[in-house]
Design an enzyme around this catalytic site. Structure first.
Site, PDB file in Angstrom:
ATOM      1  N   HIS A   1       0.819  -1.209   0.000  1.00  0.00           N
ATOM      2  CA  HIS A   1       0.000   0.000   0.000  1.00  0.00           C
ATOM      3  C   HIS A   1       0.856   1.264   0.000  1.00  0.00           C
ATOM      4  O   HIS A   1       2.012   1.248   0.410  1.00  0.00           O
ATOM      5  CB  HIS A   1      -0.935  -0.001   1.206  1.00  0.00           C
ATOM      6  CG  HIS A   1      -2.040  -1.008   1.088  1.00  0.00           C
ATOM      7  ND1 HIS A   1      -2.981  -1.196   2.081  1.00  0.00           N
ATOM      8  CD2 HIS A   1      -2.372  -1.882   0.096  1.00  0.00           C
ATOM      9  CE1 HIS A   1      -3.838  -2.132   1.707  1.00  0.00           C
ATOM     10  NE2 HIS A   1      -3.484  -2.568   0.501  1.00  0.00           N
TER      11      HIS A   1
ATOM     12  N   GLU B   1       0.846   3.949   1.834  1.00  0.00           N
ATOM     13  CA  GLU B   1       1.325   4.434   3.124  1.00  0.00           C
ATOM     14  C   GLU B   1       2.590   3.695   3.544  1.00  0.00           C
ATOM     15  O   GLU B   1       3.565   4.305   3.989  1.00  0.00           O
ATOM     16  CB  GLU B   1       0.250   4.250   4.211  1.00  0.00           C
ATOM     17  CG  GLU B   1      -1.087   4.857   3.891  1.00  0.00           C
ATOM     18  CD  GLU B   1      -2.050   3.886   3.217  1.00  0.00           C
ATOM     19  OE1 GLU B   1      -1.675   3.249   2.199  1.00  0.00           O
ATOM     20  OE2 GLU B   1      -3.190   3.773   3.699  1.00  0.00           O
TER      21      GLU B   1
ATOM     22  N   CYS C   1      -5.709   1.123   5.792  1.00  0.00           N
ATOM     23  CA  CYS C   1      -6.214  -0.146   6.302  1.00  0.00           C
ATOM     24  C   CYS C   1      -5.585  -0.414   7.673  1.00  0.00           C
ATOM     25  O   CYS C   1      -4.688   0.310   8.113  1.00  0.00           O
ATOM     26  CB  CYS C   1      -5.887  -1.275   5.327  1.00  0.00           C
ATOM     27  SG  CYS C   1      -4.121  -1.712   5.278  1.00  0.00           S
TER      28      CYS C   1
END
Length: 161
Positions: free
Chosen positions: A79, A81, A105
């Site tokens: 992801h 991030e 998430c």
């Protein structure tokens, strides 16, 4: 005396724009997410977008959303991030702000907390109310990580590339 222009973009517009621009690097056919980590003195420290790990060909690994786990992207994609955290080459991310186009998430929430990021500004919370979203918010609350919805100004920015 000439006055400065008044139609410049705000810091939030700038950093969220950078996050969205980073997301445009993603080759994911369904979801392009970008992230930008910023110091408290408005310096960009790192950026990331969702994609496969270095050395894992985006032509050979699956982009599917449905099917057996190993036939989908979910077992392989990193992801935005986490990529932004891993891309950082400085010292500490303690006390920084993360701008991200999609609410993190639960797995990214763990990395955000462990990295010392204290503020998350997100553009979309399309998975609001799902178990992983609830878990992320529960961890952020427990770890005193502030999360705030980005408030769009309505400005349109067009880039010629």
């Amino acid at each position: 005396m000439k006055m400065k222009r008044k139609d410049y973009i705000s810091w939030d517009e700038y950093f969220m724009g950078v996050a969205h621009l980073a997301g445009m690097r993603s080759k994911d056919p369904n979801t392009q997410v970008g992230a930008c980590i910023v110091s408290d003195d408005h310096k960009i420290l790192s950026m990331g977008y969702n994609g496969f790990p270095r050395g894992c060909s985006d032509d050979e690994f699956p982009w599917a959303r449905d099917g057996e786990v190993l036939d989908t992207k979910y077992a392989f994609v990193t992801h935005s991030e986490l990529n932004a955290i891993l891309n950082f080459r400085g010292g500490s991310l303690e006390g920084t702000t993360l701008y991200v186009s999609l609410f993190p998430c639960n797995e990214c929430a763990k990395a955000i907390i462990q990295a010392g990021i204290k503020v998350v500004v997100y553009a979309s919370d399309k998975y609001e109310g799902t178990p992983t979203n609830i878990a992320a918010k529960k961890m952020f609350d427990a770890a005193n990580v502030t999360y705030t919805a980005y408030k769009p100004s309505g400005k349109t920015i067009e880039l010629e590339v």
